[in-house]
Design a protein around this motif. Structure first.
Motif, short mmCIF file in Angstrom:
data_model
loop_
_atom_site.label_atom_id
_atom_site.label_comp_id
_atom_site.label_asym_id
_atom_site.label_seq_id
_atom_site.Cartn_x
_atom_site.Cartn_y
_atom_site.Cartn_z
N CYS A 26 -17.38 -5.16 3.27
CA CYS A 26 -18.14 -3.93 3.41
C CYS A 26 -18.12 -3.30 4.79
O CYS A 26 -18.40 -2.12 4.93
N SER A 27 -17.80 -4.06 5.83
CA SER A 27 -17.92 -3.53 7.18
C SER A 27 -17.00 -4.25 8.15
O SER A 27 -16.41 -5.28 7.83
N LEU A 28 -16.92 -3.72 9.36
CA LEU A 28 -16.12 -4.34 10.40
C LEU A 28 -16.66 -5.73 10.74
O LEU A 28 -15.90 -6.67 10.98
N VAL A 29 -17.98 -5.87 10.72
CA VAL A 29 -18.60 -7.17 11.00
C VAL A 29 -18.13 -8.21 9.98
O VAL A 29 -17.70 -9.32 10.34
N CYS A 30 -18.16 -7.85 8.70
CA CYS A 30 -17.71 -8.78 7.66
C CYS A 30 -16.21 -9.02 7.76
O CYS A 30 -15.73 -10.13 7.52
N PHE A 31 -15.43 -7.97 8.10
CA PHE A 31 -13.99 -8.13 8.25
C PHE A 31 -13.69 -9.15 9.34
O PHE A 31 -12.87 -10.06 9.16
N LYS A 32 -14.36 -9.03 10.48
CA LYS A 32 -14.13 -9.97 11.59
C LYS A 32 -14.54 -11.39 11.20
O LYS A 32 -13.87 -12.36 11.54
N HIS A 34 -14.53 -12.62 8.16
CA HIS A 34 -13.50 -13.07 7.22
C HIS A 34 -12.25 -13.52 7.97
O HIS A 34 -11.63 -14.54 7.63
N LYS A 35 -11.87 -12.81 9.01
CA LYS A 35 -10.63 -13.10 9.74
C LYS A 35 -10.75 -14.31 10.66
O LYS A 35 -9.79 -14.70 11.30
N GLU A 36 -11.93 -14.92 10.71
CA GLU A 36 -12.08 -16.16 11.48
C GLU A 36 -11.27 -17.28 10.84
O GLU A 36 -10.94 -18.28 11.49
N PHE A 37 -10.94 -17.14 9.57
CA PHE A 37 -10.16 -18.13 8.84
C PHE A 37 -8.89 -17.47 8.33
O PHE A 37 -8.92 -16.32 7.88
N PRO A 38 -7.75 -18.18 8.35
CA PRO A 38 -6.50 -17.59 7.86
C PRO A 38 -6.60 -17.24 6.37
O PRO A 38 -7.23 -17.95 5.60
N CYS A 39 -5.99 -16.14 6.02
CA CYS A 39 -5.94 -15.77 4.60
C CYS A 39 -4.51 -15.37 4.27
O CYS A 39 -3.73 -15.04 5.14
N VAL A 40 -4.18 -15.43 3.00
CA VAL A 40 -2.83 -15.08 2.57
C VAL A 40 -2.90 -14.18 1.35
O VAL A 40 -3.86 -14.20 0.59
N LYS A 41 -1.83 -13.41 1.18
CA LYS A 41 -1.73 -12.52 0.04
C LYS A 41 -1.62 -13.35 -1.23
O LYS A 41 -0.81 -14.26 -1.31
N PRO A 42 -2.46 -13.06 -2.24
CA PRO A 42 -2.38 -13.83 -3.48
C PRO A 42 -1.08 -13.51 -4.23
O PRO A 42 -0.55 -12.41 -4.10
N PRO A 43 -0.56 -14.47 -5.00
CA PRO A 43 0.66 -14.19 -5.77
C PRO A 43 0.38 -13.11 -6.81
O PRO A 43 -0.70 -13.05 -7.38
N SER A 44 1.36 -12.26 -7.02
CA SER A 44 1.22 -11.17 -7.97
C SER A 44 1.22 -11.71 -9.40
O SER A 44 2.05 -12.53 -9.76
N SER A 45 0.30 -11.21 -10.20
CA SER A 45 0.26 -11.64 -11.60
C SER A 45 1.16 -10.75 -12.46
O SER A 45 1.45 -11.07 -13.60
N GLU A 46 1.60 -9.62 -11.89
CA GLU A 46 2.45 -8.72 -12.65
C GLU A 46 3.91 -9.02 -12.33
O GLU A 46 4.26 -9.26 -11.19
N ALA A 47 4.74 -8.99 -13.34
CA ALA A 47 6.18 -9.19 -13.12
C ALA A 47 6.74 -7.93 -12.49
O ALA A 47 6.41 -6.82 -12.88
N LYS A 48 7.60 -8.10 -11.51
CA LYS A 48 8.25 -6.95 -10.88
C LYS A 48 9.28 -6.40 -11.87
O LYS A 48 10.05 -7.14 -12.45
N THR A 49 9.30 -5.08 -11.99
CA THR A 49 10.19 -4.49 -12.98
C THR A 49 11.48 -3.97 -12.39
O THR A 49 12.45 -3.78 -13.10
N THR A 50 11.50 -3.71 -11.08
CA THR A 50 12.74 -3.23 -10.48
C THR A 50 13.01 -3.98 -9.19
O THR A 50 12.11 -4.46 -8.54
N ALA A 51 14.27 -4.05 -8.83
CA ALA A 51 14.64 -4.73 -7.59
C ALA A 51 14.05 -4.02 -6.39
O ALA A 51 13.76 -4.63 -5.38
N ALA A 52 13.87 -2.71 -6.48
CA ALA A 52 13.32 -1.94 -5.35
C ALA A 52 11.89 -2.37 -5.03
O ALA A 52 11.44 -2.19 -3.91
N LEU A 53 11.19 -2.92 -5.99
CA LEU A 53 9.82 -3.34 -5.75
C LEU A 53 9.73 -4.74 -5.17
O LEU A 53 8.70 -5.13 -4.64
N GLU A 54 10.80 -5.50 -5.26
CA GLU A 54 10.78 -6.86 -4.77
C GLU A 54 11.14 -6.88 -3.30
O GLU A 54 12.03 -6.17 -2.86
#
Length: 132
Positions: A26-32, A34-54
């Motif tokens: 909700c805010s910069l305070v919460c963002f900071k 949250h960023k005290e711990f490493p986070c990673v992008k979750p794996p996509s649940s949707e299949a990529k349909t074109t090579a351009a998107l991969e």
């Protein structure tokens, strides 16, 4: 999908999502907090349909200033711009953008792309759309 509650403080409706892991906050305070711990992008649940998107796996983008992230109204302005959509029909421009996105050194690729007039004109269109 409607508004979500901030996943950091669990008290307020979220306005933003972490650019790395999409956690609602909700805010910069919460963002900071949250960023005290490493986070990673979750794996996509949707299949990529074109090579351009991969694209190859990359390190998460670190944003020092959340103000540098485009707001929803700016993204909507870009999406609704017929001038930008028409420019994106150009195959050479698509390839340039894809090359930047897939590069292990995107900043370097972006610098190279800025040497091309068509790309500079495209970025000027985006800037004038997002900052009228």
């Amino acid at each position: 999908m409607g508004p979500q509650q901030c996943q950091v403080c669990n008290q307020v409706q979220s306005k933003y999502k972490c650019p790395s892991c999409y956690l609602p906050y909700c805010s910069l305070v919460c963002f900071k907090k949250h960023k005290e711990f490493p986070c990673v992008k979750p794996p996509s649940s949707e299949a990529k349909t074109t090579a351009a998107l991969e694209s190859p796996a990359k390190e998460p983008i670190v944003i020092d200033e959340p103000i540098e992230v485009l707001q929803k109204y700016q993204l909507e302005a870009i999406a609704s711009s017929s001038e930008i959509r028409d420019a994106l029909n150009d195959k050479a421009l698509q390839e340039l953008i894809f090359r930047i996105d897939c590069s292990s050194n995107a900043e370097n690729e972006l610098d190279k792309a800025m040497e091309e007039e068509a790309f500079r004109l495209f970025t000027d269109k985006i800037l004038s759309t997002t900052n009228p």
